[in-house]
Design a protein around this motif. Structure first.
Motif, PDB file in Angstrom:
ATOM      1  N   VAL A  20       0.864  -1.171   0.000  1.00 24.82           N
ATOM      2  CA  VAL A  20       0.000   0.000   0.000  1.00 24.82           C
ATOM      3  C   VAL A  20       0.906   1.228   0.000  1.00 24.82           C
ATOM      4  O   VAL A  20       1.802   1.345   0.841  1.00 24.82           O
ATOM      5  N   LEU A  21       0.692   2.106  -0.940  1.00 30.91           N
ATOM      6  CA  LEU A  21       1.508   3.313  -1.026  1.00 30.91           C
ATOM      7  C   LEU A  21       0.894   4.418  -0.177  1.00 30.91           C
ATOM      8  O   LEU A  21      -0.273   4.784  -0.351  1.00 30.91           O
ATOM      9  N   GLY A  22       1.684   4.942   0.760  1.00 33.97           N
ATOM     10  CA  GLY A  22       1.274   6.069   1.579  1.00 33.97           C
ATOM     11  C   GLY A  22       2.243   7.227   1.383  1.00 33.97           C
ATOM     12  O   GLY A  22       3.129   7.177   0.518  1.00 33.97           O
ATOM     13  N   PHE A  23       2.096   8.250   2.218  1.00 30.81           N
ATOM     14  CA  PHE A  23       2.878   9.463   2.028  1.00 30.81           C
ATOM     15  C   PHE A  23       3.489   9.934   3.331  1.00 30.81           C
ATOM     16  O   PHE A  23       2.903   9.789   4.406  1.00 30.81           O
ATOM     17  N   GLU A  24       4.673  10.481   3.215  1.00 37.88           N
ATOM     18  CA  GLU A  24       5.378  10.981   4.390  1.00 37.88           C
ATOM     19  C   GLU A  24       4.563  12.092   5.044  1.00 37.88           C
ATOM     20  O   GLU A  24       4.121  13.029   4.378  1.00 37.88           O
ATOM     21  N   GLN A  69       0.432 -14.776   4.685  1.00 36.11           N
ATOM     22  CA  GLN A  69      -0.275 -14.707   3.411  1.00 36.11           C
ATOM     23  C   GLN A  69      -1.385 -13.670   3.523  1.00 36.11           C
ATOM     24  O   GLN A  69      -2.109 -13.615   4.514  1.00 36.11           O
ATOM     25  N   PHE A  70      -1.465 -12.796   2.522  1.00 31.46           N
ATOM     26  CA  PHE A  70      -2.420 -11.700   2.482  1.00 31.46           C
ATOM     27  C   PHE A  70      -2.067 -10.575   3.450  1.00 31.46           C
ATOM     28  O   PHE A  70      -2.859  -9.683   3.689  1.00 31.46           O
ATOM     29  N   GLY A  71      -0.883 -10.601   4.050  1.00 36.34           N
ATOM     30  CA  GLY A  71      -0.413  -9.435   4.772  1.00 36.34           C
ATOM     31  C   GLY A  71      -0.047  -8.341   3.773  1.00 36.34           C
ATOM     32  O   GLY A  71      -0.140  -8.517   2.557  1.00 36.34           O
ATOM     33  N   PHE A  72       0.379  -7.194   4.288  1.00 38.60           N
ATOM     34  CA  PHE A  72       0.796  -6.143   3.377  1.00 38.60           C
ATOM     35  C   PHE A  72       1.843  -5.274   4.054  1.00 38.60           C
ATOM     36  O   PHE A  72       1.978  -5.270   5.279  1.00 38.60           O
ATOM     37  N   SER A  73       2.599  -4.551   3.253  1.00 46.20           N
ATOM     38  CA  SER A  73       3.547  -3.578   3.762  1.00 46.20           C
ATOM     39  C   SER A  73       3.173  -2.216   3.202  1.00 46.20           C
ATOM     40  O   SER A  73       2.411  -2.112   2.243  1.00 46.20           O
ATOM     41  N   THR A  74       3.705  -1.179   3.836  1.00 45.78           N
ATOM     42  CA  THR A  74       3.430   0.185   3.381  1.00 45.78           C
ATOM     43  C   THR A  74       4.725   0.877   3.029  1.00 45.78           C
ATOM     44  O   THR A  74       5.678   0.854   3.804  1.00 45.78           O
ATOM     45  N   ASP A  75       4.781   1.471   1.855  1.00 48.83           N
ATOM     46  CA  ASP A  75       5.883   2.343   1.466  1.00 48.83           C
ATOM     47  C   ASP A  75       5.393   3.785   1.551  1.00 48.83           C
ATOM     48  O   ASP A  75       4.206   4.066   1.324  1.00 48.83           O
ATOM     49  N   HIS A  76       6.310   4.700   1.872  1.00 46.73           N
ATOM     50  CA  HIS A  76       5.960   6.113   1.973  1.00 46.73           C
ATOM     51  C   HIS A  76       6.870   6.938   1.075  1.00 46.73           C
ATOM     52  O   HIS A  76       8.092   6.757   1.091  1.00 46.73           O
ATOM     53  N   ILE A  77       6.272   7.834   0.314  1.00 44.95           N
ATOM     54  CA  ILE A  77       7.032   8.752  -0.526  1.00 44.95           C
ATOM     55  C   ILE A  77       6.591  10.167  -0.193  1.00 44.95           C
ATOM     56  O   ILE A  77       5.528  10.372   0.407  1.00 44.95           O
ATOM     57  N   PRO A  78       7.374  11.181  -0.568  1.00 43.23           N
ATOM     58  CA  PRO A  78       6.965  12.556  -0.265  1.00 43.23           C
ATOM     59  C   PRO A  78       5.722  12.950  -1.050  1.00 43.23           C
ATOM     60  O   PRO A  78       5.593  12.635  -2.236  1.00 43.23           O
ATOM     61  N   PHE A  79       4.834  13.652  -0.406  1.00 42.31           N
ATOM     62  CA  PHE A  79       3.582  14.112  -1.011  1.00 42.31           C
ATOM     63  C   PHE A  79       3.858  15.283  -1.948  1.00 42.31           C
ATOM     64  O   PHE A  79       4.648  16.171  -1.641  1.00 42.31           O
ATOM     65  N   GLY A  80       3.206  15.264  -3.101  1.00 41.23           N
ATOM     66  CA  GLY A  80       3.294  16.384  -4.027  1.00 41.23           C
ATOM     67  C   GLY A  80       4.448  16.328  -4.996  1.00 41.23           C
ATOM     68  O   GLY A  80       4.607  17.222  -5.840  1.00 41.23           O
ATOM     69  N   ASP A  81       5.279  15.303  -4.929  1.00 40.68           N
ATOM     70  CA  ASP A  81       6.462  15.175  -5.777  1.00 40.68           C
ATOM     71  C   ASP A  81       6.153  14.188  -6.908  1.00 40.68           C
ATOM     72  O   ASP A  81       6.161  12.970  -6.713  1.00 40.68           O
ATOM     73  N   GLY A 113      15.436  14.874  -0.664  1.00 36.09           N
ATOM     74  CA  GLY A 113      16.008  16.201  -0.522  1.00 36.09           C
ATOM     75  C   GLY A 113      15.034  17.293  -0.175  1.00 36.09           C
ATOM     76  O   GLY A 113      15.395  18.481  -0.188  1.00 36.09           O
ATOM     77  N   LEU A 114      13.780  16.952   0.123  1.00 38.74           N
ATOM     78  CA  LEU A 114      12.791  17.967   0.480  1.00 38.74           C
ATOM     79  C   LEU A 114      13.038  18.454   1.904  1.00 38.74           C
ATOM     80  O   LEU A 114      13.475  17.701   2.774  1.00 38.74           O
ATOM     81  N   ARG A 115      12.717  19.693   2.163  1.00 43.09           N
ATOM     82  CA  ARG A 115      13.036  20.289   3.454  1.00 43.09           C
ATOM     83  C   ARG A 115      12.152  19.753   4.579  1.00 43.09           C
ATOM     84  O   ARG A 115      11.048  19.250   4.344  1.00 43.09           O
ATOM     85  N   TYR A 116      12.649  19.880   5.780  1.00 40.96           N
ATOM     86  CA  TYR A 116      11.928  19.517   6.997  1.00 40.96           C
ATOM     87  C   TYR A 116      10.693  20.415   7.115  1.00 40.96           C
ATOM     88  O   TYR A 116      10.748  21.618   6.853  1.00 40.96           O
ATOM     89  N   VAL A 117       9.546  19.843   7.507  1.00 41.61           N
ATOM     90  CA  VAL A 117       8.328  20.628   7.710  1.00 41.61           C
ATOM     91  C   VAL A 117       7.991  20.630   9.198  1.00 41.61           C
ATOM     92  O   VAL A 117       7.706  19.581   9.783  1.00 41.61           O
ATOM     93  N   TYR A 118       8.028  21.800   9.799  1.00 41.13           N
ATOM     94  CA  TYR A 118       7.806  21.947  11.231  1.00 41.13           C
ATOM     95  C   TYR A 118       6.310  21.951  11.568  1.00 41.13           C
ATOM     96  O   TYR A 118       5.464  22.086  10.670  1.00 41.13           O
ATOM     97  N   PRO A 119       5.973  21.796  12.851  1.00 41.64           N
ATOM     98  CA  PRO A 119       4.565  21.881  13.252  1.00 41.64           C
ATOM     99  C   PRO A 119       3.907  23.144  12.703  1.00 41.64           C
ATOM    100  O   PRO A 119       4.565  24.178  12.508  1.00 41.64           O
ATOM    101  N   THR A 120       2.629  23.028  12.475  1.00 44.10           N
ATOM    102  CA  THR A 120       1.890  24.066  11.757  1.00 44.10           C
ATOM    103  C   THR A 120       0.603  24.418  12.505  1.00 44.10           C
ATOM    104  O   THR A 120      -0.110  23.531  12.968  1.00 44.10           O
TER     105      THR A 120
END
Length: 458
Positions: free
Chosen positions: A162-166, A196-208, A418-425
């Motif tokens: 399952v593809l998720g996002f950082e 069997q039928f388990g899954f893993s999650t990968d995370h990539i940066p959002f918006g890239d 290489g995307l910058r750190y995102v601080y609390p918002t």
């Protein structure tokens, strides 16, 4: 007991004694005695000004759920009528109130029919956004195997990612933990077994777009689903560039993966009902989960809208709260009011004004406190600088004492590629009923609270 009675009681604010501590920090030293519209009546609970009453403008919408503010006569009437007349049957029995709502949304000419025609989609109700996302994940997982024989359907044997996002946030319940890429939230808690039928999650940066294309080039034959927030909320109100979501949808479709849109937070907050949209129109999804604003601030509820071919084994989706008649009555009355009063269109205009004010009157004068403001519609965020992130408790108290209530998101933290750190918002997302004058006042009070924090450090 009335609010006045509570304030006069020798056991005032008893909830502070017995309610579970969800935050792990000193509780905010304020109490609420009532509210109307976006104005809440607060009282100081400690210190030299204990007992002081003052008005606070709600710039949070109650965790983003109270889209009509407090005291809506439309919702009060819908609740009262439904309690007296609508009944409480579960989904085993057809309901007149449920039918009215679903026809209003998905029938010919319905509010959502252009995006989710009834011939292609079905809907289920849940108690909360987290429960809605749990059902969405369940639909994803069960899409790859024969529910009678409990074995993989041909061609699905290798689909286990399952593809998720950082920085993503889809809920705090156990089944959703693998979707979060923050070890702090997952360590020591149940994980998906490597079976069997388990899954893993990968995370990539959002918006890239390049990161997404690269990932699909490597994993397209194994991806089962993509779980995406069209605007990342907890990551810091991250809004993707035009075209990103449509490209992501195309990559998912080309790979044979399901696309799941988590619109729990974004529903009705971006100037339209659904944020999975762009200049070309609606972006197709296989499953969409909506919540928060759906309950109009009166109920906690969500909807899972899924393609008809998706399902689970018998009784696997039974829920005590699946679109009970009272819930349906509140949703229908609230959405009719939103449409009738043009609140979505107005929120787009007022939201643009709010974004400009946040940039000009809050971020620009306080570069030591804030990095930038970003957002869409009435969903905005002001990212803190690193020093300010260490002072969120002080900042929040300063904002409340200056008459504005806001919430804080975790930020996306450290990201890859290489995307910058995102601080609390700081999330600034007032109810849809907010006016142009209201957002002027909100911005002024945010600036005053910022100045108060700056003076504390002087």
């Amino acid at each position: 007991m009335s609010a006045a009675g509570v304030l006069g009681s020798t056991r005032s604010w008893f909830d502070r004694d017995v309610q579970f501590d969800h935050y792990g920090a000193d509780p905010l030293p304020f109490g609420c005695t009532g509210a109307r519209g976006i104005v809440q009546q607060f009282v100081e609970l400690a210190g030299g000004q204990a007992g002081r009453s003052f008005d606070v403008l709600d710039a949070s919408g109650g965790y983003g759920s109270a889209c009509l503010g407090a005291g809506s006569e439309v919702i009060a009437e819908a609740l009262a009528t439904a309690v007296r007349q609508a009944g409480y049957v579960t989904d085993e029995i057809a309901s007149a109130e449920r039918s009215l709502l679903l026809e209003r949304l998905f029938g010919p000419g319905g509010l959502f029919a252009d995006r989710f025609p009834a011939a292609d989609y079905r809907v289920s109700g849940r108690n909360s956004g987290s429960e809605g996302m749990e059902l969405a994940l369940r639909l994803v997982l069960e899409s790859r195997f024969d529910r009678r024989l409990l074995r993989a359907v041909p061609g699905a044997e290798q689909r286990d990612i399952v593809l998720g996002f950082e920085g993503a946030w889809h809920g705090w319940s156990g089944g959703l933990l693998p979707l979060l890429n923050r070890r702090h939230y997952r360590v020591g808690l149940p994980a998906v077994a490597p079976e069997q039928f388990g899954f893993s999650t990968d995370h990539i940066p959002f918006g890239d777009v390049e990161a997404a294309q690269e990932w699909f080039d490597r994993n397209g034959d194994r991806v089962l689903a993509v779980m995406v927030e069209p605007v990342q909320g907890d990551a810091g109100i991250l809004v993707p560039e035009q075209g990103y979501l449509r490209r992501l949808a195309a990559l998912a479709e080309q790979s044979g993966a399901l696309l799941v849109a988590d619109e729990v937070l974004t529903f009705a907050k971006t100037g339209r009902f659904f944020a999975m949209s762009d200049d070309e129109g609606p972006i197709p999804t296989d499953i969409t989960v909506i919540g928060k604003s759906l309950g109009m601030g009166a109920l906690s509820t969500s909807m899972v809208i899924a393609r008809r071919e998706l399902g689970v084994r018998p009784t696997g989706t039974v829920s005590t709260s699946d679109l009970r008649p009272l819930t349906c009555a509140v949703i229908r009355a609230g959405l009719d009011h939103v449409v009738g009063e043009g609140l979505l269109e107005r929120s787009a205009e007022v939201g643009a004004q709010l974004g400009r004010l946040l940039r000009e009157r809050v971020v620009a004068p306080f570069p030591d406190l804030y990095r930038e403001a970003r957002g869409v519609g009435l969903l905005h965020g002001i990212e803190l600088t690193e020093p300010t992130a260490a002072r969120i408790g002080e900042l929040r108290n300063c904002m409340i004492r200056n008459g504005v209530y806001v919430e804080f998101m975790s930020g996306a933290g450290r990201r890859s590629h290489g995307l910058r750190y995102v601080y609390p918002t700081m999330r600034v997302a007032p109810p849809l009923v907010v006016s142009a004058d209201d957002v002027e006042t909100i911005a002024a009070r945010l600036a005053a609270g910022s100045q108060a924090l700056r003076e504390l450090a002087a």
